[in-house]
Design a protein around this motif. Structure first.
Motif, PDB file in Angstrom:
ATOM      1  N   GLN A   1       0.834  -1.190   0.000  1.00 47.92           N
ATOM      2  CA  GLN A   1       0.000   0.000   0.000  1.00 47.92           C
ATOM      3  C   GLN A   1       0.868   1.239   0.000  1.00 47.92           C
ATOM      4  N   VAL A   2       0.466   2.219  -0.783  1.00 51.20           N
ATOM      5  CA  VAL A   2       1.144   3.509  -0.825  1.00 51.20           C
ATOM      6  C   VAL A   2       0.076   4.582  -0.678  1.00 51.20           C
ATOM      7  N   GLN A   3       0.290   5.488   0.248  1.00 52.43           N
ATOM      8  CA  GLN A   3      -0.610   6.632   0.390  1.00 52.43           C
ATOM      9  C   GLN A   3       0.117   7.877  -0.081  1.00 52.43           C
ATOM     10  N   LEU A   4      -0.585   8.694  -0.841  1.00 52.34           N
ATOM     11  CA  LEU A   4       0.029   9.856  -1.486  1.00 52.34           C
ATOM     12  C   LEU A   4      -0.694  11.129  -1.065  1.00 52.34           C
ATOM     13  N   VAL A   5       0.066  12.157  -0.738  1.00 55.27           N
ATOM     14  CA  VAL A   5      -0.511  13.443  -0.345  1.00 55.27           C
ATOM     15  C   VAL A   5       0.188  14.547  -1.117  1.00 55.27           C
ATOM     16  N   GLU A   6      -0.584  15.252  -1.951  1.00 57.38           N
ATOM     17  CA  GLU A   6      -0.031  16.351  -2.739  1.00 57.38           C
ATOM     18  C   GLU A   6      -0.098  17.668  -1.961  1.00 57.38           C
ATOM     19  N   SER A   7       0.803  18.558  -2.302  1.00 62.29           N
ATOM     20  CA  SER A   7       0.784  19.913  -1.738  1.00 62.29           C
ATOM     21  C   SER A   7       1.463  20.850  -2.728  1.00 62.29           C
ATOM     22  N   GLY A   8       1.310  22.149  -2.480  1.00 63.74           N
ATOM     23  CA  GLY A   8       2.008  23.139  -3.290  1.00 63.74           C
ATOM     24  C   GLY A   8       1.161  23.848  -4.322  1.00 63.74           C
ATOM     25  N   GLY A   9      -0.095  23.441  -4.450  1.00 59.23           N
ATOM     26  CA  GLY A   9      -0.959  24.124  -5.395  1.00 59.23           C
ATOM     27  C   GLY A   9      -1.316  25.530  -4.909  1.00 59.23           C
ATOM     28  N   GLY A  10      -1.963  26.280  -5.781  1.00 58.50           N
ATOM     29  CA  GLY A  10      -2.368  27.628  -5.411  1.00 58.50           C
ATOM     30  C   GLY A  10      -2.732  28.451  -6.619  1.00 58.50           C
ATOM     31  N   LEU A  11      -2.830  29.757  -6.391  1.00 52.58           N
ATOM     32  CA  LEU A  11      -3.171  30.716  -7.438  1.00 52.58           C
ATOM     33  C   LEU A  11      -1.914  31.456  -7.858  1.00 52.58           C
ATOM     34  N   SER A  21       4.487  19.086  -4.650  1.00 51.57           N
ATOM     35  CA  SER A  21       5.145  17.971  -3.967  1.00 51.57           C
ATOM     36  C   SER A  21       4.123  16.877  -3.732  1.00 51.57           C
ATOM     37  N   CYS A  22       4.603  15.665  -3.706  1.00 49.26           N
ATOM     38  CA  CYS A  22       3.751  14.516  -3.407  1.00 49.26           C
ATOM     39  C   CYS A  22       4.524  13.628  -2.447  1.00 49.26           C
ATOM     40  N   ALA A  23       4.058  13.585  -1.212  1.00 47.86           N
ATOM     41  CA  ALA A  23       4.705  12.783  -0.183  1.00 47.86           C
ATOM     42  C   ALA A  23       4.045  11.418  -0.113  1.00 47.86           C
ATOM     43  N   ALA A  24       4.853  10.390  -0.100  1.00 48.45           N
ATOM     44  CA  ALA A  24       4.344   9.029  -0.089  1.00 48.45           C
ATOM     45  C   ALA A  24       4.663   8.344   1.224  1.00 48.45           C
ATOM     46  N   SER A  25       3.737   7.556   1.690  1.00 44.40           N
ATOM     47  CA  SER A  25       3.993   6.702   2.850  1.00 44.40           C
ATOM     48  C   SER A  25       4.242   5.287   2.349  1.00 44.40           C
ATOM     49  N   GLY A  26       4.901   4.507   3.155  1.00 43.27           N
ATOM     50  CA  GLY A  26       5.173   3.134   2.764  1.00 43.27           C
ATOM     51  C   GLY A  26       6.612   2.939   2.352  1.00 43.27           C
ATOM     52  N   ARG A  27       7.149   1.776   2.639  1.00 42.12           N
ATOM     53  CA  ARG A  27       8.552   1.509   2.396  1.00 42.12           C
ATOM     54  C   ARG A  27       8.841   1.122   0.955  1.00 42.12           C
ATOM     55  N   ARG A  72      12.307  13.234  -8.325  1.00 47.19           N
ATOM     56  CA  ARG A  72      11.949  12.476  -7.127  1.00 47.19           C
ATOM     57  C   ARG A  72      13.143  12.368  -6.200  1.00 47.19           C
ATOM     58  N   ASP A  73      12.837  12.212  -4.937  1.00 45.36           N
ATOM     59  CA  ASP A  73      13.841  12.009  -3.897  1.00 45.36           C
ATOM     60  C   ASP A  73      13.402  10.769  -3.135  1.00 45.36           C
ATOM     61  N   ASN A  74      13.991   9.636  -3.458  1.00 44.85           N
ATOM     62  CA  ASN A  74      13.560   8.380  -2.837  1.00 44.85           C
ATOM     63  C   ASN A  74      13.906   8.334  -1.348  1.00 44.85           C
ATOM     64  N   ALA A  75      14.910   9.067  -0.932  1.00 50.39           N
ATOM     65  CA  ALA A  75      15.247   9.105   0.498  1.00 50.39           C
ATOM     66  C   ALA A  75      14.169   9.823   1.300  1.00 50.39           C
ATOM     67  N   ARG A  76      13.479  10.750   0.643  1.00 51.07           N
ATOM     68  CA  ARG A  76      12.410  11.506   1.303  1.00 51.07           C
ATOM     69  C   ARG A  76      11.023  11.010   0.917  1.00 51.07           C
ATOM     70  N   ASN A  77      10.957   9.958   0.086  1.00 45.32           N
ATOM     71  CA  ASN A  77       9.661   9.432  -0.382  1.00 45.32           C
ATOM     72  C   ASN A  77       8.797  10.532  -0.995  1.00 45.32           C
ATOM     73  N   THR A  78       9.406  11.349  -1.821  1.00 50.44           N
ATOM     74  CA  THR A  78       8.698  12.497  -2.371  1.00 50.44           C
ATOM     75  C   THR A  78       8.975  12.641  -3.865  1.00 50.44           C
ATOM     76  N   VAL A  79       7.952  13.002  -4.597  1.00 50.38           N
ATOM     77  CA  VAL A  79       8.092  13.337  -6.009  1.00 50.38           C
ATOM     78  C   VAL A  79       7.637  14.787  -6.190  1.00 50.38           C
ATOM     79  N   TYR A  80       8.286  15.472  -7.117  1.00 45.88           N
ATOM     80  CA  TYR A  80       8.036  16.892  -7.323  1.00 45.88           C
ATOM     81  C   TYR A  80       7.622  17.150  -8.772  1.00 45.88           C
ATOM     82  N   LEU A  81       6.903  18.244  -8.941  1.00 45.72           N
ATOM     83  CA  LEU A  81       6.621  18.749 -10.282  1.00 45.72           C
ATOM     84  C   LEU A  81       6.880  20.252 -10.265  1.00 45.72           C
ATOM     85  N   GLN A  82       7.998  20.644 -10.860  1.00 46.15           N
ATOM     86  CA  GLN A  82       8.320  22.064 -10.983  1.00 46.15           C
ATOM     87  C   GLN A  82       7.638  22.589 -12.227  1.00 46.15           C
TER      88      GLN A  82
END
Length: 121
Positions: A1-11, A21-27, A72-82
């Motif tokens: 199971q992987v849970q994903l939480v996005e952030s960084g949106g806005g106007l 950013s998308c932070a993932a849980s799970g090993r 992506r930064d696998n050490a931080r379990n995070t993927v980014y979209l610039q």
């Protein structure tokens, strides 16, 4: 199971930048390719970008090439979209997803809840 939480949106104004950013849980995060998709009212869900599990391969839809960068930064379990040089047509809810390296939404098994990006003209 992987849970994903996005952030960084806005106007943001046209021509501006945002980083999602998308932070993932799970090993097992590092075993999945990651993708970004977007959905706006009246349009179908659209593939934006994908990155392989190692980060060695990336793939973009034509409309964002040269403007968006996925990483992506696998050490931080995070993927980014610039996202640079944003346009009003980029306005959408952006979703990250975990699955196979592909531009097809059905190849992804896990999805985040989405983050709204609004680009004003």
């Amino acid at each position: 199971q992987v849970q994903l939480v996005e952030s960084g949106g806005g106007l943001v104004q046209a021509g501006g930048s945002l980083r999602l950013s998308c932070a993932a849980s799970g090993r097992t995060f590092s075993s999945y390719a990651m993708g970004w998709f977007r959905h706006s009212p009246g349009k179908e869900r659209e593939f934006v970008a994908s990155i392989s599990w190692s980060g060695a391969r990336t793939y973009y839809t034509d409309s964002v090439k040269g403007r968006f960068t996925i990483s992506r930064d696998n050490a931080r379990n995070t993927v980014y979209l610039q996202m640079n040089s944003l346009k009003p047509d980029d306005t959408a809810v952006y979703y990250c997803a975990a699955g196979r390296f592909s531009g097809t939404w059905s190849e992804y098994d896990y999805w985040g809840q989405g983050t709204q990006v609004t680009v004003s003209s």
